[in-house]
Design a protein around this motif. Structure first.
Motif, PDB file in Angstrom:
ATOM      1  N   LEU A  49      40.628  27.162   3.553  1.00  0.00           N
ATOM      2  CA  LEU A  49      40.557  28.511   2.954  1.00  0.00           C
ATOM      3  C   LEU A  49      41.966  29.025   2.640  1.00  0.00           C
ATOM      4  O   LEU A  49      42.207  29.611   1.575  1.00  0.00           O
ATOM      5  CB  LEU A  49      39.850  29.479   3.912  1.00  0.00           C
ATOM      6  CG  LEU A  49      38.354  29.219   4.122  1.00  0.00           C
ATOM      7  CD1 LEU A  49      37.803  30.135   5.219  1.00  0.00           C
ATOM      8  CD2 LEU A  49      37.597  29.444   2.813  1.00  0.00           C
ATOM      9  N   GLU A  52      43.308  27.314  -0.429  1.00  0.00           N
ATOM     10  CA  GLU A  52      42.685  27.846  -1.650  1.00  0.00           C
ATOM     11  C   GLU A  52      43.380  29.130  -2.081  1.00  0.00           C
ATOM     12  O   GLU A  52      43.655  29.331  -3.269  1.00  0.00           O
ATOM     13  CB  GLU A  52      41.191  28.112  -1.411  1.00  0.00           C
ATOM     14  CG  GLU A  52      40.374  26.834  -1.364  1.00  0.00           C
ATOM     15  CD  GLU A  52      38.881  27.113  -1.268  1.00  0.00           C
ATOM     16  OE1 GLU A  52      38.099  26.311  -1.795  1.00  0.00           O
ATOM     17  OE2 GLU A  52      38.495  28.119  -0.649  1.00  0.00           O
ATOM     18  N   ARG A  53      43.695  29.969  -1.105  1.00  0.00           N
ATOM     19  CA  ARG A  53      44.390  31.235  -1.427  1.00  0.00           C
ATOM     20  C   ARG A  53      45.796  30.956  -1.931  1.00  0.00           C
ATOM     21  O   ARG A  53      46.237  31.489  -2.936  1.00  0.00           O
ATOM     22  CB  ARG A  53      44.445  32.133  -0.176  1.00  0.00           C
ATOM     23  CG  ARG A  53      43.154  32.859   0.126  1.00  0.00           C
ATOM     24  CD  ARG A  53      43.396  34.018   1.098  1.00  0.00           C
ATOM     25  NE  ARG A  53      44.002  33.585   2.343  1.00  0.00           N
ATOM     26  CZ  ARG A  53      43.312  33.142   3.403  1.00  0.00           C
ATOM     27  NH1 ARG A  53      41.998  33.097   3.343  1.00  0.00           N
ATOM     28  NH2 ARG A  53      43.930  32.756   4.495  1.00  0.00           N
ATOM     29  N   ASP A  56      45.717  29.199  -5.181  1.00  0.00           N
ATOM     30  CA  ASP A  56      44.913  29.961  -6.133  1.00  0.00           C
ATOM     31  C   ASP A  56      43.974  29.046  -6.930  1.00  0.00           C
ATOM     32  O   ASP A  56      43.780  29.225  -8.135  1.00  0.00           O
ATOM     33  CB  ASP A  56      45.829  30.751  -7.082  1.00  0.00           C
ATOM     34  CG  ASP A  56      45.064  31.895  -7.760  1.00  0.00           C
ATOM     35  OD1 ASP A  56      44.058  32.340  -7.172  1.00  0.00           O
ATOM     36  OD2 ASP A  56      45.471  32.309  -8.860  1.00  0.00           O
ATOM     37  N   SER A  57      43.427  28.064  -6.237  1.00  0.00           N
ATOM     38  CA  SER A  57      42.415  27.231  -6.898  1.00  0.00           C
ATOM     39  C   SER A  57      41.436  26.709  -5.846  1.00  0.00           C
ATOM     40  O   SER A  57      41.829  26.439  -4.693  1.00  0.00           O
ATOM     41  CB  SER A  57      43.062  26.081  -7.666  1.00  0.00           C
ATOM     42  OG  SER A  57      43.532  25.117  -6.783  1.00  0.00           O
ATOM     43  N   PRO A  58      40.156  26.604  -6.224  1.00  0.00           N
ATOM     44  CA  PRO A  58      39.152  26.200  -5.237  1.00  0.00           C
ATOM     45  C   PRO A  58      39.306  24.733  -4.841  1.00  0.00           C
ATOM     46  O   PRO A  58      39.806  23.916  -5.623  1.00  0.00           O
ATOM     47  CB  PRO A  58      37.822  26.427  -5.972  1.00  0.00           C
ATOM     48  CG  PRO A  58      38.169  26.367  -7.412  1.00  0.00           C
ATOM     49  CD  PRO A  58      39.576  26.827  -7.552  1.00  0.00           C
ATOM     50  N   ASP A  60      37.164  21.430  -3.581  1.00  0.00           N
ATOM     51  CA  ASP A  60      35.836  20.853  -3.427  1.00  0.00           C
ATOM     52  C   ASP A  60      35.873  19.897  -2.233  1.00  0.00           C
ATOM     53  O   ASP A  60      36.463  18.814  -2.300  1.00  0.00           O
ATOM     54  CB  ASP A  60      35.452  20.094  -4.710  1.00  0.00           C
ATOM     55  CG  ASP A  60      34.039  19.519  -4.622  1.00  0.00           C
ATOM     56  OD1 ASP A  60      33.452  19.552  -3.514  1.00  0.00           O
ATOM     57  OD2 ASP A  60      33.547  19.045  -5.652  1.00  0.00           O
TER      58      ASP A  60
END
Lengths: 85, 298
Positions: A49, A52-53, A56-58, A60
Motif C-alpha cells: 500500500l 502504491e502511494r 502513485d500507481s497501483p 497488481d
C-alpha cells in the motif's frame, strides 16, 4: 516528483518505523528485509500500500514475481526506476 | 512439510492396491508388510544415515502436540482445513450413560458423540514442530542438528493410496542456528538429495512451492511465501511432491523465543514423505524388489 535518493530515504524511514526491529544505521539498501523478517508477512500488505502511494500507481499482486521486495535496491528497481514507466 | 503439489493423472499410475504386501483404508491410511515394509525401513534408514552426516541427534516424539503451542504459529487460522483433533468423551457419569444408551454407532459408521472433554491437543501435523517447542526459550551455544520421524495427520478432501493420506510418515532433518548455518545446511542436503536422484535415475524436479494455507488470497503469509519462496519441493515426474527443503527464516525462533548468538534463531528442515517415496519407487522401478536400487550404498 521525488528524486531517487528521496525515494530511497522514504523507504528506509518507513521500514525502520514499521519494523521496530532495526535501527536506521543498520539498514543498508541491500539488507534483505523479507529474508531477515525485518518486515513480517503481516507488514508486507502495508508495504505494498505504501509503495502504491509513493509511486502513485497501483500494484497488481498477482503479477508480482518472487524477490521483488528483497531489499531497498530491488524495490527501487522494480517500482521506481524510470524504465518501469 | 508440504503436501501441496497436485497429482497428475495424465500418466499411467501404478496402483499399489494390486500388491499382496499393501493394504489401503478408505480413511486415507496404508498398511505395509513384506517387501513394502522392508522398503519403508530401508528408505528411512537411508535418511537416518544422511542425518548422521551432520551428527543430527534422533528424537522420538509423542503423537499429540499442545494446541496452546501450535497456536503460537497461528496454525489454526492458517491451516484449519488440515487439522485433526484427538477427542474424548466428557467423563461425567451421566454423559457416558447418555452415550452408551444412545446410538454410539449408526449404520453409516458414524459415531454419535455426546459432550466432549475440552480439546487441548492436536495430532502432529508436521514432524519438526516438536523441536521448536522442545527448544523453546533456549539460547543455543551452537547450531542444533536433529532428526525425527513422525506420523503426521492432515485432513484432506480426498485420499489416494501412498500419495495423499490422512496420516503418513514424515522424516525430517532439522537445523536451528544462525542464518548462515541454516543456509549451509539446506544447501548441503539439497546437493546430497539431488545427487542421489541422479545416481538412481529417479526423475525429480525442484519446484518452488508454498504451504497449503486456508483461503490463501486472504493470508499475508501466503503472499510472503510466494514473493520470497522458502519452500522447494522434490516433485516426482507424476507431479507428486515426495519431499521438500524449507527455510523458515527466524519464524520459529521468534514464535518460541529460541536464540542463537543473541538473536532470534533461524531454522530449516529437509522433509521426506516416506509413503510417497515408496510410491515413486513403485512407479519408477516396478513392484519387483529385485529392480529397486540398493539403498545400502547411499
Amino acid at each position: 516528483m521525488k528524486t531517487e535518493s528521496e525515494i530511497r530515504q522514504t523507504l528506509r524511514e518507513w521500514i525502520v518505523r514499521t519494523s521496530g526491529k532495526i535501527r536506521a544505521e543498520e539498514l543498508d539498501d541491500d539488507t534483505p528485509i523479507i529474508e531477515r523478517r525485518i518486515i513480517s508477512s503481516l507488514q508486507l500488505t502495508d508495504l505494498i500500500l505504501m509503495l502504491e502511494r509513493l509511486s502513485d500507481s497501483p500494484i497488481d499482486i498477482e503479477m508480482l514475481k518472487p524477490g521483488v521486495f528483497r531489499d531497498i535496491n530491488t524495490i527501487y528497481r522494480n517500482f521506481f526506476e524510470p524504465a518501469r514507466a | 512439510m508440504s503436501k501441496s503439489a497436485p497429482e497428475s493423472t495424465s500418466e499411467a499410475i501404478f496402483d499399489p492396491r494390486v500388491l499382496p504386501d499393501y493394504g489401503w483404508y478408505e480413511s486415507g491410511q496404508s498398511a505395509l508388510s513384506g517387501s513394502l515394509l522392508e522398503l519403508y525401513r530401508r528408505i528411512d534408514n537411508m535418511f537416518l544415515k544422511w542425518a548422521s552426516e551432520c551428527q543430527a541427534a534422533e528424537f522420538f516424539f509423542p503423537t499429540f502436540i499442545s494446541a496452546r503451542e501450535l497456536a503460537k504459529l497461528d496454525y489454526f487460522r492458517s491451516f484449519p482445513h488440515l487439522v485433526t483433533f484427538p477427542a474424548s468423551l466428557d467423563a461425567a457419569d451421566d454423559n457416558l450413560k447418555r452415550f452408551t444408551e444412545g446410538t454410539p454407532l449408526d449404520q453409516e459408521g458414524c459415531v454419535h458423540l455426546t459432550a466432549l472433554d475440552p480439546v487441548r491437543n492436536v495430532l502432529t501435523p508436521a514432524a519438526c514442530y516438536h523441536f521448536y517447542i522442545l527448544f523453546q526459550g533456549q539460547a543455543l551455544a551452537e547450531p542444533r542438528y536433529v532428526t525425527t520421524r513422525a506420523t503426521c495427520f492432515r485432513r484432506e478432501t480426498h485420499y489416494l493410496p501412498l500419495q495423499r493420506q490422512w496420516n503418513f510418515s514424515m522424516r525430517e532433518i532439522v537445523c536451528i542456528g544462525n542464518s548462515d548455518e541454516v543456509k549451509a545446511f539446506l544447501g548441503r542436503y539439497t546437493e546430497k538429495v539431488q545427487a542421489f536422484f541422479e545416481r538412481i535415475h529417479l526423475p525429480v524436479n525442484w519446484v518452488n512451492a508454498t504451504d497449503p494455507f486456508f483461503n490463501p488470497s486472504k493470508n499475508p503469509k501466503f503472499l510472503a511465501q510466494r514473493l520470497d519462496p522458502v519452500k522447494t519441493e522434490m516433485v516426482f515426474r507424476t507431479g507428486l511432491a515426495i519431499g521438500s527443503v524449507n527455510f523458515h527464516r527466524n519464524y520459529f525462533g521468534e514464535a518460541f523465543q529460541i536464540q542463537r548468538q543473541e538473536q532470534e534463531a533461524f531454522s530449516g528442515c529437509v522433509a521426506f514423505g516416506i509413503e510417497r517415496w515408496i510410491f515413486a519407487f513403485l512407479n519408477e522401478f516396478g513392484p519387483d524388489q529385485k529392480q529397486w536400487p540398493d539403498l545400502n550404498t547411499f
